[in-house]
Design a protein around this motif. Structure first.
Motif, PDB file in Angstrom:
ATOM      1  N   ARG A 104      32.026  34.634  16.762  1.00  0.00           N
ATOM      2  CA  ARG A 104      33.294  34.981  16.139  1.00  0.00           C
ATOM      3  C   ARG A 104      33.059  34.876  14.665  1.00  0.00           C
ATOM      4  NH1 ARG A 104      37.317  37.528  17.144  1.00  0.00           N
ATOM      5  NH2 ARG A 104      37.365  37.216  19.383  1.00  0.00           N
ATOM      6  N   SER A 105      32.559  33.476  14.461  1.00  0.00           N
ATOM      7  CA  SER A 105      32.622  32.806  13.004  1.00  0.00           C
ATOM      8  C   SER A 105      31.495  33.566  12.265  1.00  0.00           C
ATOM      9  CB  SER A 105      32.347  31.590  12.971  1.00  0.00           C
ATOM     10  OG  SER A 105      31.267  31.007  13.369  1.00  0.00           O
ATOM     11  N   PHE A 106      30.635  34.379  12.706  1.00  0.00           N
ATOM     12  CA  PHE A 106      29.361  34.809  12.080  1.00  0.00           C
ATOM     13  C   PHE A 106      29.546  36.494  12.199  1.00  0.00           C
ATOM     14  CE2 PHE A 106      27.794  31.235  14.356  1.00  0.00           C
ATOM     15  CZ  PHE A 106      27.399  30.407  13.251  1.00  0.00           C
ATOM     16  N   GLU A 107      30.682  36.957  12.686  1.00  0.00           N
ATOM     17  CA  GLU A 107      31.014  38.329  12.605  1.00  0.00           C
ATOM     18  C   GLU A 107      31.291  38.871  11.252  1.00  0.00           C
ATOM     19  OE1 GLU A 107      33.012  40.750  16.066  1.00  0.00           O
ATOM     20  OE2 GLU A 107      34.553  40.254  14.711  1.00  0.00           O
ATOM     21  N   ASP A 108      30.830  40.146  10.862  1.00  0.00           N
ATOM     22  CA  ASP A 108      31.058  40.765   9.612  1.00  0.00           C
ATOM     23  C   ASP A 108      30.254  39.967   8.525  1.00  0.00           C
ATOM     24  OD1 ASP A 108      32.511  43.009  10.641  1.00  0.00           O
ATOM     25  OD2 ASP A 108      34.265  41.635  10.782  1.00  0.00           O
ATOM     26  N   ARG A 109      29.221  39.231   8.648  1.00  0.00           N
ATOM     27  CA  ARG A 109      28.564  38.548   7.529  1.00  0.00           C
ATOM     28  C   ARG A 109      27.209  39.119   7.711  1.00  0.00           C
ATOM     29  NH1 ARG A 109      29.832  32.347   8.639  1.00  0.00           N
ATOM     30  NH2 ARG A 109      28.579  32.169   6.685  1.00  0.00           N
ATOM     31  N   ASP A 110      26.519  39.530   6.566  1.00  0.00           N
ATOM     32  CA  ASP A 110      25.507  40.066   6.664  1.00  0.00           C
ATOM     33  C   ASP A 110      24.364  39.253   7.159  1.00  0.00           C
ATOM     34  OD1 ASP A 110      26.680  42.629   5.970  1.00  0.00           O
ATOM     35  OD2 ASP A 110      26.004  42.398   3.676  1.00  0.00           O
ATOM     36  N   ARG A 111      24.411  37.945   6.852  1.00  0.00           N
ATOM     37  CA  ARG A 111      23.289  37.000   7.173  1.00  0.00           C
ATOM     38  C   ARG A 111      23.240  36.775   8.756  1.00  0.00           C
ATOM     39  NH1 ARG A 111      20.498  33.383   4.596  1.00  0.00           N
ATOM     40  NH2 ARG A 111      19.659  31.489   5.750  1.00  0.00           N
ATOM     41  N   TYR A 112      24.329  37.330   9.378  1.00  0.00           N
ATOM     42  CA  TYR A 112      24.123  36.952  10.804  1.00  0.00           C
ATOM     43  C   TYR A 112      24.601  38.164  11.641  1.00  0.00           C
ATOM     44  CZ  TYR A 112      24.466  32.143   9.152  1.00  0.00           C
ATOM     45  OH  TYR A 112      24.467  30.936   8.360  1.00  0.00           O
ATOM     46  N   ASP A 113      25.227  39.052  11.139  1.00  0.00           N
ATOM     47  CA  ASP A 113      25.841  40.171  12.129  1.00  0.00           C
ATOM     48  C   ASP A 113      24.896  41.539  11.858  1.00  0.00           C
ATOM     49  OD1 ASP A 113      27.179  42.155  13.221  1.00  0.00           O
ATOM     50  OD2 ASP A 113      29.239  41.544  12.474  1.00  0.00           O
ATOM     51  N   TYR A 114      24.067  41.705  12.663  1.00  0.00           N
ATOM     52  CA  TYR A 114      23.066  43.019  12.600  1.00  0.00           C
ATOM     53  C   TYR A 114      23.543  44.210  13.446  1.00  0.00           C
ATOM     54  CZ  TYR A 114      20.744  38.542  11.813  1.00  0.00           C
ATOM     55  OH  TYR A 114      20.561  37.158  11.256  1.00  0.00           O
ATOM     56  N   VAL A 115      24.877  43.944  14.099  1.00  0.00           N
ATOM     57  CA  VAL A 115      25.172  45.292  14.777  1.00  0.00           C
ATOM     58  C   VAL A 115      26.339  45.923  14.233  1.00  0.00           C
ATOM     59  CG1 VAL A 115      24.363  44.285  16.883  1.00  0.00           C
ATOM     60  CG2 VAL A 115      26.704  43.900  16.364  1.00  0.00           C
ATOM     61  N   ASP A 116      26.725  45.306  12.972  1.00  0.00           N
ATOM     62  CA  ASP A 116      28.130  45.884  12.411  1.00  0.00           C
ATOM     63  C   ASP A 116      28.092  47.435  12.190  1.00  0.00           C
ATOM     64  OD1 ASP A 116      30.549  45.781  11.190  1.00  0.00           O
ATOM     65  OD2 ASP A 116      29.815  45.716   9.404  1.00  0.00           O
ATOM     66  N   ASP A 117      28.849  48.118  13.210  1.00  0.00           N
ATOM     67  CA  ASP A 117      29.229  49.358  13.172  1.00  0.00           C
ATOM     68  C   ASP A 117      28.158  50.231  13.250  1.00  0.00           C
ATOM     69  OD1 ASP A 117      31.864  49.067  12.632  1.00  0.00           O
ATOM     70  OD2 ASP A 117      31.717  49.024  10.357  1.00  0.00           O
ATOM     71  N   ASP A 118      27.042  49.752  13.760  1.00  0.00           N
ATOM     72  CA  ASP A 118      25.780  50.703  14.046  1.00  0.00           C
ATOM     73  C   ASP A 118      25.707  51.180  15.517  1.00  0.00           C
ATOM     74  OD1 ASP A 118      24.739  50.298  11.379  1.00  0.00           O
ATOM     75  OD2 ASP A 118      23.720  48.651  11.722  1.00  0.00           O
ATOM     76  N   PHE A 119      26.259  50.627  16.480  1.00  0.00           N
ATOM     77  CA  PHE A 119      26.137  51.037  17.776  1.00  0.00           C
ATOM     78  C   PHE A 119      27.559  51.684  18.245  1.00  0.00           C
ATOM     79  CE2 PHE A 119      22.755  48.077  16.977  1.00  0.00           C
ATOM     80  CZ  PHE A 119      21.612  48.797  17.358  1.00  0.00           C
ATOM     81  N   GLU A 120      27.388  52.859  18.352  1.00  0.00           N
ATOM     82  CA  GLU A 120      28.756  53.553  18.705  1.00  0.00           C
ATOM     83  C   GLU A 120      28.899  54.043  19.989  1.00  0.00           C
ATOM     84  OE1 GLU A 120      28.815  56.542  15.634  1.00  0.00           O
ATOM     85  OE2 GLU A 120      29.703  55.495  13.998  1.00  0.00           O
ATOM     86  N   TYR A 121      29.836  54.264  20.358  1.00  0.00           N
ATOM     87  CA  TYR A 121      29.997  54.786  21.928  1.00  0.00           C
ATOM     88  C   TYR A 121      31.419  55.573  21.523  1.00  0.00           C
ATOM     89  CZ  TYR A 121      33.570  50.642  22.279  1.00  0.00           C
ATOM     90  OH  TYR A 121      34.387  50.068  22.076  1.00  0.00           O
ATOM     91  N   SER A 122      31.422  56.834  22.712  1.00  0.00           N
ATOM     92  CA  SER A 122      32.722  57.572  22.386  1.00  0.00           C
ATOM     93  C   SER A 122      33.796  57.003  23.351  1.00  0.00           C
ATOM     94  CB  SER A 122      32.171  58.976  23.214  1.00  0.00           C
ATOM     95  OG  SER A 122      31.577  59.515  22.239  1.00  0.00           O
ATOM     96  N   VAL A 123      34.923  57.335  22.964  1.00  0.00           N
ATOM     97  CA  VAL A 123      36.111  57.004  23.984  1.00  0.00           C
ATOM     98  C   VAL A 123      36.950  58.239  24.436  1.00  0.00           C
ATOM     99  CG1 VAL A 123      38.344  55.783  24.089  1.00  0.00           C
ATOM    100  CG2 VAL A 123      36.469  54.617  22.950  1.00  0.00           C
ATOM    101  N   ILE A 124      36.736  58.597  25.521  1.00  0.00           N
ATOM    102  CA  ILE A 124      37.660  60.110  25.827  1.00  0.00           C
ATOM    103  C   ILE A 124      38.692  59.936  26.660  1.00  0.00           C
ATOM    104  CG2 ILE A 124      35.318  60.969  25.787  1.00  0.00           C
ATOM    105  CD1 ILE A 124      35.403  61.205  28.737  1.00  0.00           C
ATOM    106  N   GLY A 125      39.227  58.537  26.926  1.00  0.00           N
ATOM    107  CA  GLY A 125      40.209  58.642  27.595  1.00  0.00           C
ATOM    108  C   GLY A 125      40.030  58.471  29.306  1.00  0.00           C
ATOM    109  N   SER A 126      38.920  58.347  29.722  1.00  0.00           N
ATOM    110  CA  SER A 126      38.818  58.280  30.897  1.00  0.00           C
ATOM    111  C   SER A 126      37.986  57.055  31.177  1.00  0.00           C
ATOM    112  CB  SER A 126      37.563  59.240  31.541  1.00  0.00           C
ATOM    113  OG  SER A 126      37.148  59.152  32.875  1.00  0.00           O
ATOM    114  N   GLU A 127      38.668  56.096  32.092  1.00  0.00           N
ATOM    115  CA  GLU A 127      38.170  54.748  32.226  1.00  0.00           C
ATOM    116  C   GLU A 127      36.663  54.572  32.854  1.00  0.00           C
ATOM    117  OE1 GLU A 127      39.348  50.371  34.630  1.00  0.00           O
ATOM    118  OE2 GLU A 127      40.674  52.243  34.596  1.00  0.00           O
ATOM    119  N   ALA A 128      36.341  55.500  33.620  1.00  0.00           N
ATOM    120  CA  ALA A 128      35.012  55.303  34.174  1.00  0.00           C
ATOM    121  C   ALA A 128      33.834  55.790  33.305  1.00  0.00           C
ATOM    122  CB  ALA A 128      34.884  56.178  35.383  1.00  0.00           C
TER     123      ALA A 128
END
Length: 201
Positions: free
Chosen positions: A46-70
């Motif tokens: 958590r303390s490394f999140e949103d920091r360019d030096r450490y966070d390499y996944v920031d907003d780059d790996f997307e997934y859809s949310v369609i309202g079906s749990e499965a």
């Protein structure tokens, strides 16, 4: 991967909806999209999140949310596996290239956490991703409402891309794990040196 029959079903559904009105593009634009965050790889980061030096996944790996749990669960887990692999690769690469150093406490803490993550997740990363691929094949979009079916098309595309990224790396996992074994040895050396320095005082 998705069967030809399922893809054809999606295509037919979309064609029918296009014929029903001009609003398809705007519906797709409004489809829910989330991104993997660093703390989803492990909460201790958590303390490394949103920091360019450490966070390499920031907003780059997307997934859809369609309202079906499965569906949403499989879509998210697919993105998480790809994000995890990318974060581990980048961390190893930046350490080897000297962008991260064991001479600073913060870098050392981060590298230690990522090493623990590598040892925990890399040995089963590909097999777990293969299981996700099977789960995707077994999902039936005809169980969804029409709007969910539209959104599921993009969800499947994103999930398949994320899964393929991990499966394409199956031949590199052992080398990446060896890099982290080397990093672990370096971390232990630094720890031993710190203990010796404390004892000499």
């Amino acid at each position: 991967m998705l069967s030809t029959r399922l893809v054809s079903t999606f295509t037919l559904s979309i064609s029918l909806l296009i014929g029903a009105g001009p609003g398809l593009a705007s519906l797709l634009k409004r489809a829910g999209v989330e991104s993997i965050q660093l703390t989803e790889i492990h909460e201790d980061l958590r303390s490394f999140e949103d920091r360019d030096r450490y966070d390499y996944v920031d907003d780059d790996f997307e997934y859809s949310v369609i309202g079906s749990e499965a569906f949403d669960d499989v879509f998210r887990r697919s993105a998480l596996q790809a994000g995890r692999l990318y974060q581990l690769r980048e961390t190893s690469s930046r350490y080897r290239e000297g962008e991260l150093s064991l001479e600073t406490t913060e870098d050392t803490d981060f590298l230690g956490l990522m090493t623990m993550e590598a040892f925990q997740s890399l040995p089963t990363l590909v097999s777990e991703t293969e299981r996700l691929s099977t789960l995707i094949d077994n999902l039936n979009p005809r169980e969804l409402g029409r709007l969910q079916q539209i959104r599921a098309v993009r969800g499947f595309n994103r999930a398949r891309k994320n899964i393929q990224m991990v499966l394409d790396a199956r031949g590199d996992i052992d080398d990446l794990l060896n890099d982290y074994k080397t990093l672990q040895a370096d971390l232990e050396t630094v720890e031993d040196e710190d203990e010796e320095a404390e004892e000499s005082q």
